[in-house]
Design an enzyme around this catalytic site. Structure first.
Site, PDB file in Angstrom:
ATOM      1  N   PHE B 126       0.844  -1.183   0.000  1.00  0.00           N
ATOM      2  CA  PHE B 126       0.000   0.000   0.000  1.00  0.00           C
ATOM      3  C   PHE B 126       0.885   1.240   0.000  1.00  0.00           C
ATOM      4  O   PHE B 126       2.066   1.171   0.370  1.00  0.00           O
ATOM      5  CB  PHE B 126      -0.943  -0.012   1.210  1.00  0.00           C
ATOM      6  N   GLN B 240      -7.814  14.639   3.297  1.00  0.00           N
ATOM      7  CA  GLN B 240      -7.143  13.773   2.326  1.00  0.00           C
ATOM      8  C   GLN B 240      -7.871  13.741   0.988  1.00  0.00           C
ATOM      9  O   GLN B 240      -9.068  13.455   0.931  1.00  0.00           O
ATOM     10  CB  GLN B 240      -7.047  12.353   2.873  1.00  0.00           C
ATOM     11  N   HIS B 242      -8.028  11.558  -2.191  1.00  0.00           N
ATOM     12  CA  HIS B 242      -7.601  10.254  -2.710  1.00  0.00           C
ATOM     13  C   HIS B 242      -7.268  10.424  -4.185  1.00  0.00           C
ATOM     14  O   HIS B 242      -8.093  10.960  -4.936  1.00  0.00           O
ATOM     15  CB  HIS B 242      -8.711   9.220  -2.530  1.00  0.00           C
ATOM     16  N   LEU B 252     -14.744   5.725  -5.455  1.00  0.00           N
ATOM     17  CA  LEU B 252     -13.380   5.319  -5.092  1.00  0.00           C
ATOM     18  C   LEU B 252     -12.875   4.151  -5.938  1.00  0.00           C
ATOM     19  O   LEU B 252     -13.556   3.150  -6.109  1.00  0.00           O
ATOM     20  CB  LEU B 252     -13.378   4.910  -3.617  1.00  0.00           C
ATOM     21  N   GLU B 255      -6.658   2.097  -3.791  1.00  0.00           N
ATOM     22  CA  GLU B 255      -5.201   2.090  -3.828  1.00  0.00           C
ATOM     23  C   GLU B 255      -4.689   0.663  -4.002  1.00  0.00           C
ATOM     24  O   GLU B 255      -3.560   0.445  -4.440  1.00  0.00           O
ATOM     25  CB  GLU B 255      -4.697   2.671  -2.499  1.00  0.00           C
ATOM     26  N   ARG B 295      -0.612   9.269  -0.561  1.00  0.00           N
ATOM     27  CA  ARG B 295      -1.740   9.881  -1.270  1.00  0.00           C
ATOM     28  C   ARG B 295      -1.569  11.373  -1.490  1.00  0.00           C
ATOM     29  O   ARG B 295      -1.968  11.905  -2.523  1.00  0.00           O
ATOM     30  CB  ARG B 295      -3.037   9.607  -0.504  1.00  0.00           C
ATOM     31  N   HIS B 363     -11.521  12.494   0.349  1.00  0.00           N
ATOM     32  CA  HIS B 363     -11.714  11.112   0.755  1.00  0.00           C
ATOM     33  C   HIS B 363     -11.806  10.949   2.264  1.00  0.00           C
ATOM     34  O   HIS B 363     -12.606  10.168   2.747  1.00  0.00           O
ATOM     35  CB  HIS B 363     -10.538  10.293   0.232  1.00  0.00           C
ATOM     36  N   ARG B 398      -2.698  10.766   6.086  1.00  0.00           N
ATOM     37  CA  ARG B 398      -2.916   9.391   6.512  1.00  0.00           C
ATOM     38  C   ARG B 398      -2.416   8.418   5.450  1.00  0.00           C
ATOM     39  O   ARG B 398      -2.610   8.645   4.258  1.00  0.00           O
ATOM     40  CB  ARG B 398      -4.407   9.153   6.733  1.00  0.00           C
TER      41      ARG B 398
END
Lengths: 252, 599, 121, 128
Positions: B126, B240, B242, B252, B255, B295, B363, B398
């Site tokens: 990730f 955030q 995304h 979405l 990721e 991100r 996001h 994050r």
């Protein structure tokens, strides 16, 4: 099938319990683009034309299961149904069939939610494994056995599609019985015997006449009809073989 | 005219603990209490049936150190560096140490984690993580976590659910949070739930922006409730974006795609991330490199590509291309079936054959209700966990897959802490005061239904708010536009009282609820905008173009705290960051140059 | 809450008979209808093969009886099971228990009759 | 307080069309019953003696009877097809590795067996 944009007439079944004895239909005209969903149309109406229209929705991406409606008589997720496919209309939207209507497009879901514990939808172990012992082992093949039944989003389209549920609200129904199968088919689970009474009951698999419509409308490919009818054979085995299993602990 | 009397009823019940929100955090808390303190009564109050909560939409996975080559220290470092040192390091240490255990616990409850051939749960790479430690269930991890938690919660009769109850106020007496007042949505009646402790687990506030990945329910109710009772919101400027979502809708695209090896290319087919300090270009996924960057960096790179005219045009705005074709149909079907379904449904693209057009959308709310490491807020008896809370692990950015782990770790913590608090509390003496408060609050909420017609439309106000936020507090920010957004928001909050509703009925009146929600959302938006305007540096997801382009640890290695007094703009204060063992340093990704690309 | 006190349905008895009859109906019936209902009457079947004596010889043999008994009786169970559920589908609520006895009683009677006749042959 | 509206079921078995398709399937039972009765009466005629058997054969040769059997055949074929279509749902799940065996394959397998059995029966009868 039109690919462009334009306007479409939408007929919505309205019901206000404080005024109405039964629903009536109202017509709205909304603009649409190539990617406008039925949910977009409902939001457009609520925001710009009539704020009193009530409906459930949330994720907009076909995973939360909130926005099921009858669309031209077929239960569908309104976020995953596109206006372009119904042009030039009119398009008829109603509350999900077979459930009591609270208001407009909102239905009472207790007929499903209240029965959930009967399915024992949790992992049952004779001996619970300690956290320190780490995860259970499960091969990808074993996981595949319940992959499709675990995909249910509880959107209740299958209940709206099932005439047997419509006639007999006590019937456990497609999603609940698929959930039973989801845990029974999980290699980690040992709770089949605890779930058999629901399967074996008149309101369990035996209220199903394999109309098959539940599987046809499922937006997640769950195939509840298969989950139920496979368990008819299991229930029949249980019915006759329980006499052979005395003392084996197999039956309750 | 009416077949029913309109007098609002106010029912009242007593519980040991009230949990607001039935998503991953709320359910974790509820189950933890039911398991550890079976004598306590728990009310789980949620404005949607728990399995509709937005945890359901999380796709990629949940972090938890698992392999021998990995270590807690590495997860700690990734998180703190990823958050650009604005993380509470004690909280991060506490967090990373418990992730694995929570993943195993979920497994024991039946979560269908994807498996390796050895039968153990599999992990994937990730963004910003130095090794594969993200547990996943195909690309529907949040869905499976939520349903596992919800179904497991059904085992415990002590968890009493109040489904489709909308909490519009907290009950506070003697300086302690003592319960909530809610509207039973189906009937429109009020319900006061008195309790020894309250846990807020209402999720984020992505709906303050126009284009976001969030569900319609994410209106920041919990943040607004806390704010109105004097509890500060921390680090709200860190929102955030995304980097891979569908243009227009913001749906979405996980990721996890990049974790499995997807490429991001611009209109020339060039993997542009190598031009933004994330290179070198690698064919197979390499941790913290190229598409596996964090991100904030990826969303910022998109912005630069867009400025340079190298994005692809779609009917819903500019996009770059997420290429999965080289992964092959089989792997896509096994690891990314949901993404495949979403791409086909919403943009008509089969990702095995063509790239998915993607762009950044709002996001995640990295800030939230300020809590200490035990999830306690400044208001005794009020706890917060999940996205609505800021326990301090995310800092300025994050890392993907830390939030699902967070709601398990701190959901459980909140449950146990609140249970301890509730058990200590004397219950007598306050009932009358609370009942009076509940009546007063219910009357205030009911006023919406009595307002004269002909006022502003709710949706109009909401659109102005989301547009102002999108324009002023986006990926890159400057003082002028932020100030203008702040001003617009202050004006909008004055106009809130001029809204009139089409729907004056009580039964399932979602317009009424939306109006109350908008009040919360606006307050949260104001805190975000003001906190952003006041942070005169660039850090993580907060990037400025107006001379504050660099990180400024001397001035701003500090948490912002936003508070709100009636009739005034938000007040922003600062508090030191708890740095225990990893001093601030350079944030470096990719194997190449450490120089960051700045405009 | 509990599902343990749900009464067990006795449906498996009739369902198994229905399912077995269904498989016979699905697999064999179209061909049998062509043979017995169309082919034989219009004389497409070889001459003399349908003489009383020959048919008795065929069906009256132990093997013949073993084939004919389940064939005929299970078709009854298949049909009556669906007809009973069809009554429910038509919305008939009152007296459903009575119809249940009637439908399955008829199938049972037909079964006994088939057995009796085969016994006589 | 709450007055929910419960929509009546009405004649759901006629409309919409996909439910009528189901109704037709269930209706084939009437023809199965008819055919079973015809077979049973044939058996009775057989037991009653050559004369009864002859008149039974005569009745079957009546054009009305042939027409009725034509109808029964159509119903039987419809029943067969629908039976094979739901067969994958009624039998234990089959997997190839981690992939479920497509239901269509199971349906096709049933149809293949059906064709072989039918042809065999017809050939046997024709030759017999």
């Amino acid at each position: 099938m039109s690919d462009g944009s334009g306007q479409i007439d939408i007929l919505i079944s309205r019901y206000d319990p404080e005024r109405d004895d039964q629903p009536h239909t109202e017509r709205f005209t909304v603009p649409y683009q190539h990617d406008s969903s039925v949910l977009d149309a409902l939001l457009y109406i609520k925001d710009r034309i009539d704020g009193s229209l009530s409906f459930r929705w949330s994720c907009r991406m076909a995973i939360c299961g909130s926005c099921g409606k009858m669309i031209n008589g077929v239960p569908r997720l309104s976020c995953k149904t596109f206006l372009r496919d119904y042009a030039p209309g009119p398009l008829h939207i109603e509350a999900l069939h077979h459930f009591p209507v609270i208001k407009d497009l909102v239905v009472e879901q207790a007929g499903f939610l209240d029965k959930l514990p009967e399915a024992r939808p949790w992992l049952i172990r004779e001996q619970e494994q300690a956290l320190a012992d780490g995860p259970h082992r499960q091969s990808p093949r074993q996981r595949a056995r319940f992959a499709s039944t675990s995909a249910c989003i509880n959107c209740l389209l299958c209940y709206a599609a099932c005439p047997q549920y419509g006639m007999k609200p006590d019937f456990a129904g497609p999603a609940l019985l698929a959930l039973v199968e989801r845990y029974n088919a999980d290699s980690r689970d040992q709770g089949r015997a605890e779930r058999m009474p629901l399967i074996n009951a008149e309101d369990g698999v035996w209220s199903c006449t394999l109309v098959g419509n539940c599987s046809a409308v499922c937006p997640k490919g769950v195939d509840p009809a298969a989950a139920i009818n496979r368990n008819k054979l299991e229930s029949a085995k249980d019915y006759f073989l329980r006499f052979l299993k005395i003392g084996s602990g197999g039956a309750e | 005219m009416s077949r029913f009397d309109h007098k609002p009823r106010l029912e009242s019940t007593r519980h040991d603990i009230v949990i607001v929100g039935g998503g991953g955090a709320g359910l974790s808390a509820a189950i933890a209490i039911a398991e550890q303190h079976p004598q306590l009564s728990i009310a789980l109050v949620s404005k949607v049936v728990p399995m509709r909560s937005h945890t359901v939409a999380a796709e990629g996975g949940a972090a938890g150190v698992v392999s021998a080559s990995d270590g807690l220290d590495l997860h700690f470092r990734d998180t703190v560096v990823g958050g650009e040192w604005l993380c509470d390091q004690a909280a991060v240490d506490y967090f990373v140490a418990r992730c694995h255990e929570e993943m195993v616990r979920l497994e024991h409850w039946g979560c269908p984690w994807s498996r390796g051939e050895d039968g153990y749960p599999a992990v994937r790479n990730f963004g910003g993580m130095s090794t594969a430690r993200t547990w996943f269930a195909a690309d529907k991890t949040g869905f499976h976590i939520l349903h596992t938690l919800f179904q497991t919660s059904l085992r415990f009769p002590r968890i009493q659910r109040f489904d489709e109850y909308f909490v519009h106020d907290l009950l506070v007496d003697d300086g302690c949070c003592r319960g909530v007042v809610a509207i039973d949505i189906a009937s429109g009646d009020f319900h006061a739930l008195q309790a020894g402790a309250v846990i807020m687990a209402t999720g984020g506030a992505g709906r303050v922006y126009r284009q976001n990945t969030n569900a319609g329910i994410l209106t920041g109710d919990g943040l607004g409730l806390a704010l109105r009772h004097g509890v500060a919101l921390r680090d709200m400027e860190f929102v955030q974006f995304h980097p891979t979502t569908l243009p227009g809708s913001g749906v979405l695209i996980t990721e996890g795609c990049r974790g499995e090896g997807a490429y991001l290319t611009n209109r020339h087919g060039h993997r542009y991330l190598q031009d933004y300090g994330l290179g070198p270009e690698v064919r197979e996924p390499v941790p913290k490199t190229m598409e596996l960057g964090p991100r904030d960096r990826l969303s910022q790179a998109f912005w630069h590509e867009q400025q340079a005219g190298r994005t692809v045009d779609t009917p819903n705005g500019p996009a770059v291309q997420l290429e999965l074709m080289h992964l092959g149909r089989r792997k896509i079907a096994e690891r990314l079936p949901f993404i495949s379904e979403l791409a086909k449904t919403f943009v008509g693209v089969d990702p095995a054959c063509a790239p998915i057009p993607v762009c950044p959308s709002v996001h995640y709310t990295m800030g939230g209700i300020a809590t200490d490491i035990t999830t306690a807020t400044a208001l005794p008896g009020l706890y917060a966990c999940g996205e609505c809370a800021s326990v301090g692990i995310h800092g300025a950015n994050r890392l993907g897959s830390n939030s699902l782990a967070e709601l398990l770790v701190f959901g459980r913590e909140a449950g146990l802490q609140a249970a301890g608090f509730a058990a200590d509390q004397a219950r007598q003496g306050t009932a009358a005061a609370l009942a009076a408060q509940a009546r007063e609050s219910a009357a205030r909420a009911a006023q919406w239904l009595a307002r004269p017609a002909g006022g502003l439309r709710l949706a109009e106000l909401r659109e102005q708010m989301t547009t102002a936020m999108q324009d002023g507090v986006g990926i890159y920010r400057d003082a002028e536009r932020m100030a203008s957004t702040c001003e617009s928001l202050e004006n909008l909050s004055q106009l809130l009282d001029s809204i009139s509703l089409d729907d004056r009925s009580r039964c399932f009146n979602t317009e009424w609820l939306s109006a109350i929600e908008l009040g919360f959302t606006l307050d949260v938006a104001r805190c975000i905008a003001h906190a952003a305007l006041n942070r005169r540096e660039s850090r993580g997801s907060h990037q400025r173009l107006d001379g504050y382009n660099q990180r400024d640890d001397d001035q701003f290695l500090r948490h912002s705290l936003a508070t709100l007094a009636p009739g005034q703009p938000p007040q922003i204060h600062y508090r030191a960051v708890n740095i225990t063992r990893l001093p601030p340093g350079e944030r470096r990704y990719g194997g190449g140059s450490a120089t960051e690309h700045k405009p | 809450m509990s599902n343990q006190n749900k009464p067990r349905s006795h449906e498996p008895i009739v369902w198994l008979l229905f399912a077995a009859g269904g498989m016979i109906a699905a697999m064999l019936m179209p061909a049998l209808v062509v043979i017995t209902g169309i082919g034989a009457p219009v004389g497409l079947i070889a001459d003399g093969s349908l003489d009383h004596e020959r048919v008795i010889g065929m069906l009256g043999s132990p093997a013949g009886k073993l084939l004919v008994f389940p064939l005929i009786s299970l078709l009854f169970w298949h049909a009556m099971h669906r007809i009973f559920h069809g009554l429910h589908d038509l919305g008939i609520q009152a007296g459903l228990g009575y119809y249940r006895v009637l439908c399955y009683g008829f199938a049972l009677l037909a079964t006994l009759l088939t057995a009796g006749i085969l016994f006589l042959i | 307080m709450k007055a929910h509206y419960q929509r009546p079921m009405g004649r759901w078995y006629l409309r919409p069309f996909y439910l009528f398709v189901y109704t037709l399937r269930e209706l084939t039972a009437v023809f199965v019953l008819l055919y079973a009765l015809i077979l049973l009466s044939g058996l009775a005629a057989l037991a009653a003696g050559p004369e009864a058997w002859a008149s039974y054969r005569q009745a079957l040769a009546h054009p009305l009877s042939i027409g009725l059997h034509g109808l029964i055949l159509v119903a039987a074929l419809y029943n067969s097809i629908t039976w094979f279509m739901v067969a994958p749902k009624a039998m234990p799940a089959l997997f190839i590795g981690t992939r479920p065996l497509p239901g269509l394959l199971i349906t096709l397998a049933h149809i293949v067996v059906f064709v072989i059995v039918s042809v065999a029966l017809l050939v046997l009868a024709g030759a017999g």
